[in-house]
Write a protein that holds these residues in place. Structure first.
Motif, mmCIF file in Angstrom:
data_model
loop_
_atom_site.group_PDB
_atom_site.id
_atom_site.type_symbol
_atom_site.label_atom_id
_atom_site.label_comp_id
_atom_site.label_asym_id
_atom_site.label_seq_id
_atom_site.Cartn_x
_atom_site.Cartn_y
_atom_site.Cartn_z
ATOM 1 N N LYS A 113 0.866 -1.187 0.000
ATOM 2 C CA LYS A 113 0.000 0.000 0.000
ATOM 3 C C LYS A 113 0.895 1.226 0.000
ATOM 4 C CE LYS A 113 -3.627 -2.238 2.699
ATOM 5 N NZ LYS A 113 -4.444 -2.200 3.904
ATOM 6 N N GLY A 114 0.398 2.333 -0.562
ATOM 7 C CA GLY A 114 1.170 3.558 -0.495
ATOM 8 C C GLY A 114 0.972 4.463 -1.681
ATOM 9 N N ASN A 115 1.919 5.382 -1.855
ATOM 10 C CA ASN A 115 1.854 6.394 -2.902
ATOM 11 C C ASN A 115 3.168 6.460 -3.671
ATOM 12 O OD1 ASN A 115 -0.768 7.733 -2.233
ATOM 13 N ND2 ASN A 115 0.293 8.008 -0.289
ATOM 14 N N ILE A 116 3.031 6.684 -4.976
ATOM 15 C CA ILE A 116 4.185 6.894 -5.850
ATOM 16 C C ILE A 116 3.889 8.143 -6.671
ATOM 17 C CG2 ILE A 116 5.546 5.978 -7.758
ATOM 18 C CD1 ILE A 116 4.795 3.164 -6.767
ATOM 19 N N ASP A 117 4.856 9.053 -6.737
ATOM 20 C CA ASP A 117 4.671 10.283 -7.485
ATOM 21 C C ASP A 117 5.961 10.600 -8.235
ATOM 22 O OD1 ASP A 117 3.338 12.681 -8.304
ATOM 23 O OD2 ASP A 117 4.481 13.791 -6.794
ATOM 24 N N GLY A 118 5.845 10.785 -9.549
ATOM 25 C CA GLY A 118 7.021 11.178 -10.301
ATOM 26 C C GLY A 118 7.103 10.518 -11.652
ATOM 27 N N ASN A 119 8.335 10.412 -12.127
ATOM 28 C CA ASN A 119 8.628 9.831 -13.428
ATOM 29 C C ASN A 119 9.987 9.147 -13.343
ATOM 30 O OD1 ASN A 119 10.693 11.831 -13.819
ATOM 31 N ND2 ASN A 119 9.091 13.289 -14.310
ATOM 32 N N PRO A 120 10.447 8.521 -14.427
ATOM 33 C CA PRO A 120 11.735 7.820 -14.343
ATOM 34 C C PRO A 120 12.922 8.722 -14.014
ATOM 35 C CG PRO A 120 10.486 7.008 -16.209
ATOM 36 C CD PRO A 120 9.737 8.198 -15.672
ATOM 37 N N ARG A 121 12.801 10.024 -14.226
ATOM 38 C CA ARG A 121 13.889 10.944 -13.886
ATOM 39 C C ARG A 121 13.924 11.275 -12.401
ATOM 40 N NH1 ARG A 121 11.464 12.592 -18.084
ATOM 41 N NH2 ARG A 121 10.440 14.378 -17.131
ATOM 42 N N ASN A 122 12.738 11.331 -11.759
ATOM 43 C CA ASN A 122 12.675 11.697 -10.352
ATOM 44 C C ASN A 122 11.366 11.172 -9.765
ATOM 45 O OD1 ASN A 122 13.197 12.805 -7.883
ATOM 46 N ND2 ASN A 122 12.704 14.899 -8.474
ATOM 47 N N MET A 123 11.471 10.278 -8.810
ATOM 48 C CA MET A 123 10.278 9.642 -8.252
ATOM 49 C C MET A 123 10.365 9.618 -6.722
ATOM 50 S SD MET A 123 8.812 5.854 -9.119
ATOM 51 C CE MET A 123 8.948 6.230 -10.851
ATOM 52 N N GLN A 124 9.231 9.896 -6.074
ATOM 53 C CA GLN A 124 9.119 9.785 -4.624
ATOM 54 C C GLN A 124 8.117 8.681 -4.312
ATOM 55 O OE1 GLN A 124 8.553 13.066 -6.052
ATOM 56 N NE2 GLN A 124 10.766 13.283 -5.933
ATOM 57 N N ALA A 125 8.370 7.984 -3.216
ATOM 58 C CA ALA A 125 7.465 6.904 -2.823
ATOM 59 C C ALA A 125 7.350 6.833 -1.313
ATOM 60 C CB ALA A 125 7.960 5.566 -3.363
#
Length: 185
Positions: free
Chosen positions: A82-94
């Motif tokens: 469960k959780g959240n992922i935000d970004g793209n292959p250049r810069n991602m936060q999780a």
């Protein structure tokens, strides 16, 4: 038979999934929502996804792994993410929570440069709670581990990896003896 329940709108440039639930591959179930923008241009791709639940089993995952890998590890019987992922292959936060039959983990961090495995950089906090690392690694001398760790570095291949690991092993069982509050630097 695959089952899909979805409320999805938009176009290739902006896809909004108010609900996306998938099931049908053995015991695997996916429930997520989010927005993907920038398609089909991978340079403009951005995703903001909330994983309400991804539930699977070790048996389901084993079907995608090479037999040599399965000789070295034992997958948990049940895995829930469960959780959240935000970004793209250049810069991602999780911010992710992983619950398994072999212990639990939480990860909060970022990774950048995924397009270049040798130069990718990462910075994350990891919390492990009673992870049965010995069972997962098929090492009977090593039992449960719990702790808080900060991992920062670059490189995702064995040759390029340069990382620092800091933290505290709250407890680890090795050869039936428990060690507590072990600093890692």
């Amino acid at each position: 038979i695959f089952k899909i329940s979805a409320r999805v709108s938009g176009n290739m440039n902006r896809i909004v999934a108010e609900e996306l639930q998938l099931s049908g591959y053995r015991n695997t179930r996916v429930d997520l929502r989010g927005t993907i923008t920038g398609l089909p241009d991978m340079e403009r791709l951005h995703a903001n996804v909330r994983i309400n639940m991804l539930r699977t089993t070790g048996r389901d995952i084993a079907g995608f792994l090479p037999p040599a890998a399965l000789k070295q590890i034992q997958l948990p019987e049940v895995i829930v993410l469960k959780g959240n992922i935000d970004g793209n292959p250049r810069n991602m936060q999780a911010m992710l929570n992983l619950q398994t039959t072999e212990g639990n983990m939480a990860v909060n961090g970022s990774i950048s440069g995924l397009g270049n495995m040798e130069a990718a950089a990462y910075d994350m906090q990891v919390m492990a709670d009673e992870v049965k690392i010995g069972k997962l690694m098929k090492n009977p001398n090593l039992q449960n581990v719990s702790g808080n760790f900060h991992i920062q570095g670059k490189g995702l291949t064995p040759e390029s990896m340069d990382a620092a690991l800091n933290g505290t092993v709250r407890s680890i069982r090795f050869k039936n003896y428990t060690y507590n509050n072990v600093p890692i630097k």
